[in-house]
Design an enzyme around this catalytic site. Structure first.
Site, PDB file in Angstrom:
ATOM      1  N   CYS A  77       0.822  -1.216   0.000  1.00 52.57           N
ATOM      2  CA  CYS A  77       0.000   0.000   0.000  1.00 52.57           C
ATOM      3  C   CYS A  77       0.858   1.269   0.000  1.00 52.57           C
ATOM      4  O   CYS A  77       1.561   1.549   0.983  1.00 52.57           O
ATOM      5  CB  CYS A  77      -0.910  -0.045   1.238  1.00 52.57           C
ATOM      6  SG  CYS A  77      -1.746   1.499   1.615  1.00 52.57           S
ATOM      7  N   CYS A  80       0.021   3.785   2.769  1.00 55.32           N
ATOM      8  CA  CYS A  80       0.496   3.287   4.065  1.00 55.32           C
ATOM      9  C   CYS A  80       1.947   3.693   4.288  1.00 55.32           C
ATOM     10  O   CYS A  80       2.329   4.088   5.398  1.00 55.32           O
ATOM     11  CB  CYS A  80       0.390   1.763   4.133  1.00 55.32           C
ATOM     12  SG  CYS A  80      -1.297   1.136   4.041  1.00 55.32           S
TER      13      CYS A  80
END
Length: 156
Positions: A77, A80
């Site tokens: 991600c 993230c």
């Protein structure tokens, strides 16, 4: 809980090395321990950043003496990876008042289901094992700090 260290003790996870921002001393901060981590040299509070899995989450997050910011993230991600340094900055700013616990949702499917993670990053603020606030998506450190301060004001 029974373990090789004796009956009823909290399991000691190896922990991370944290450099004290006050004196520069390197300290090992376990993922789960009673109390609040402090520098062994100057005794100032240290930022508490730990990783947790399905099996360690209870000891690392739910039994924490401090309120916990939980970062539910994934290695693949992009957002993230952007929010992680901002969360670490907030953890440093709030040293002694909050613990940051990182959970890789791909490695912790039980927690992912438990917290109904639909998108990553998903952030939670927990205290005494209860979720006080939830936020999805990346945000800058200033917005994360404001979110944490607002949520934590209700328990201080």
């Amino acid at each position: 809980m029974h373990n090789r260290h004796g009956c009823g003790q909290i399991p000691r996870m190896s922990g991370e090395i944290v450099v004290c921002s006050h004196c520069g001393r390197r300290n090992r901060v376990p993922g789960a321990t009673p109390g609040v981590p402090r520098c062994g040299n100057c005794h100032q509070p240290l930022p508490w950043i730990a990783n947790a899995t399905d099996t360690t989450f209870a000891a690392v997050a739910e039994q924490s003496a401090l309120p916990v910011v939980v970062d539910l993230w994934a290695t693949w991600c992009g957002p993230c990876r952007m929010v992680s340094p901002a969360l670490e900055q907030v953890a440093r700013e709030l040293a002694g008042n909050v613990k940051l616990v990182k959970v890789d949702v791909d490695a912790a499917p039980t927690l992912s289901r438990r917290f109904d993670v639909k998108a990553v990053p998903t952030l939670l603020i927990m205290h005494d094992g209860k979720v006080l606030a939830r936020k999805s998506g990346a945000a800058p450190a200033s917005a994360l700090r404001q979110w944490a301060d607002t949520t934590l004001a209700g328990i201080r």
